[in-house]
Design a protein around this motif. Sequence first.
Motif, short mmCIF file in Angstrom:
data_model
loop_
_atom_site.label_atom_id
_atom_site.label_comp_id
_atom_site.label_asym_id
_atom_site.label_seq_id
_atom_site.Cartn_x
_atom_site.Cartn_y
_atom_site.Cartn_z
N GLN A 248 21.73 8.06 38.15
CA GLN A 248 23.15 8.26 38.44
C GLN A 248 23.33 9.58 39.19
OE1 GLN A 248 25.45 6.07 37.55
NE2 GLN A 248 24.87 5.09 35.63
N PRO A 249 24.13 9.60 40.24
CA PRO A 249 24.39 10.87 40.92
C PRO A 249 25.17 11.80 39.99
CG PRO A 249 25.14 8.98 42.24
CD PRO A 249 24.82 8.47 40.87
N LEU A 250 24.61 12.97 39.72
CA LEU A 250 25.27 13.91 38.81
C LEU A 250 26.41 14.68 39.50
CD1 LEU A 250 22.66 15.68 36.51
CD2 LEU A 250 24.70 14.46 35.83
N GLU A 251 26.25 14.89 40.83
CA GLU A 251 27.26 15.59 41.61
C GLU A 251 27.59 16.96 41.01
OE1 GLU A 251 30.36 12.72 41.70
OE2 GLU A 251 29.22 11.36 42.99
N LEU A 252 26.54 17.67 40.66
CA LEU A 252 26.70 19.02 40.14
C LEU A 252 25.94 19.98 41.06
CD1 LEU A 252 26.05 18.36 36.34
CD2 LEU A 252 28.23 18.97 37.37
N PRO A 253 26.63 20.66 41.96
CA PRO A 253 25.94 21.55 42.90
C PRO A 253 25.19 22.65 42.17
CG PRO A 253 28.33 21.88 42.98
CD PRO A 253 28.09 20.68 42.13
N ASN A 254 23.99 22.93 42.65
CA ASN A 254 23.15 24.00 42.09
C ASN A 254 22.88 23.83 40.59
OD1 ASN A 254 23.27 25.34 44.65
ND2 ASN A 254 25.30 26.08 44.09
N SER A 255 22.80 22.58 40.16
CA SER A 255 22.56 22.32 38.74
C SER A 255 21.14 22.73 38.35
CB SER A 255 22.74 20.83 38.43
OG SER A 255 22.22 20.51 37.17
N PRO A 256 20.98 23.37 37.19
CA PRO A 256 19.62 23.69 36.72
C PRO A 256 18.88 22.45 36.23
CG PRO A 256 21.25 24.41 35.11
CD PRO A 256 22.02 23.89 36.28
N ILE A 257 19.59 21.32 36.08
CA ILE A 257 18.95 20.07 35.69
C ILE A 257 18.57 19.31 36.96
CG2 ILE A 257 19.20 17.89 34.44
CD1 ILE A 257 19.29 20.40 32.69
#
Length: 340
Positions: A248-257
């Motif tokens: 699934q696209p998380l769409e969290l910019p610069n995510s540590p995951i």
Amino acid sequence: MSSDQPPGLDLDRLRGHLDQERPGLVHGPLTGRRIEGGRSNLTYAVSDGTSRWVVRRPPLGHVLATAHDMKREHRVIDALHPTAVPVPRPLLLCEDDAVLGAPFYVMEFVDGTPYRTSPELAAIGPERTRDAVLALVDTLVDLHAVDPAEVGLADFGRPEGFLDRQLRRWGKQLDASRGRELAGIDELHAALGRELPHSPAPAIVHGDYRLDNVLLGEDDRIKAVLDWEMSTLGDPLTDLGLLVMYSQPLELPNSPISTTSSAPGHPDPRELVERYAALSGRDVSAVSWYTAFAWFKLAVILEGIHYRYTLGQTVGAGFDRIGELVPVFIDHGLTTLQEG
């Protein structure tokens, strides 16, 4: 003692043990380096200048025996090596703490590339990305098609009541990490318990099946599935749910995951589910539950990391942003369950 000796790996003791147990295997002085990756156990690449091997051992310091069981990991790859599931060839299991300070095992080194982020995957282009992710599904089908009894793994887990036990286990993990209010997490846990699906016939479950736990060859075929520390006998659809969640696209910019789902060419979750269903013949109508459970499990894991961060027990960068991800995972879990 070698100057490039990584912590937890005494190369002189390892060489002595290999010479004793596998005479003729090593032909020169050993060098070693730590390989990044893996959820918790330590992995090292070791070489005598001609051949290469991999050593796996528990983390440094005190650990629970059940959490990092080298014998289990070695047992499952030893059982799967003759099957269609690509795993490294195991060479030796050592349960004597006197050699490296903890049990360990040695396996062959497999040449291949782990893809852990979307930019890494994007670099090989959309067609190869698509082929790699579909190969991930095909290999999962191969794993779940292995008859545990035929490969000596009939007693590798307790499939009866597997989902209920998993849900209770992760609920306890959550309770152990409660340092703040988390809107919706108890609601998600309770809803998962109310809607527990009926499990299909048990299979060998990897437990952490995703793209960055496999090595891909230059032909985009999977050369080896790695990190079997969470494997057991249980409900195979838990592996599928986790794979769908990571797709699934998380769409969290610069995510540590790190996820690979936004790489161009990455198949969408629906295609992965349909392919798994077609190749395995399993009923996947409850896949939303398994995907929501994966969101819940990851939310609990992340909250545990955040909790340790608030206590000053984490080392490294990125931990300060883990806490803000947890509500996102909870929301995804609730939405997935409602849509299912």
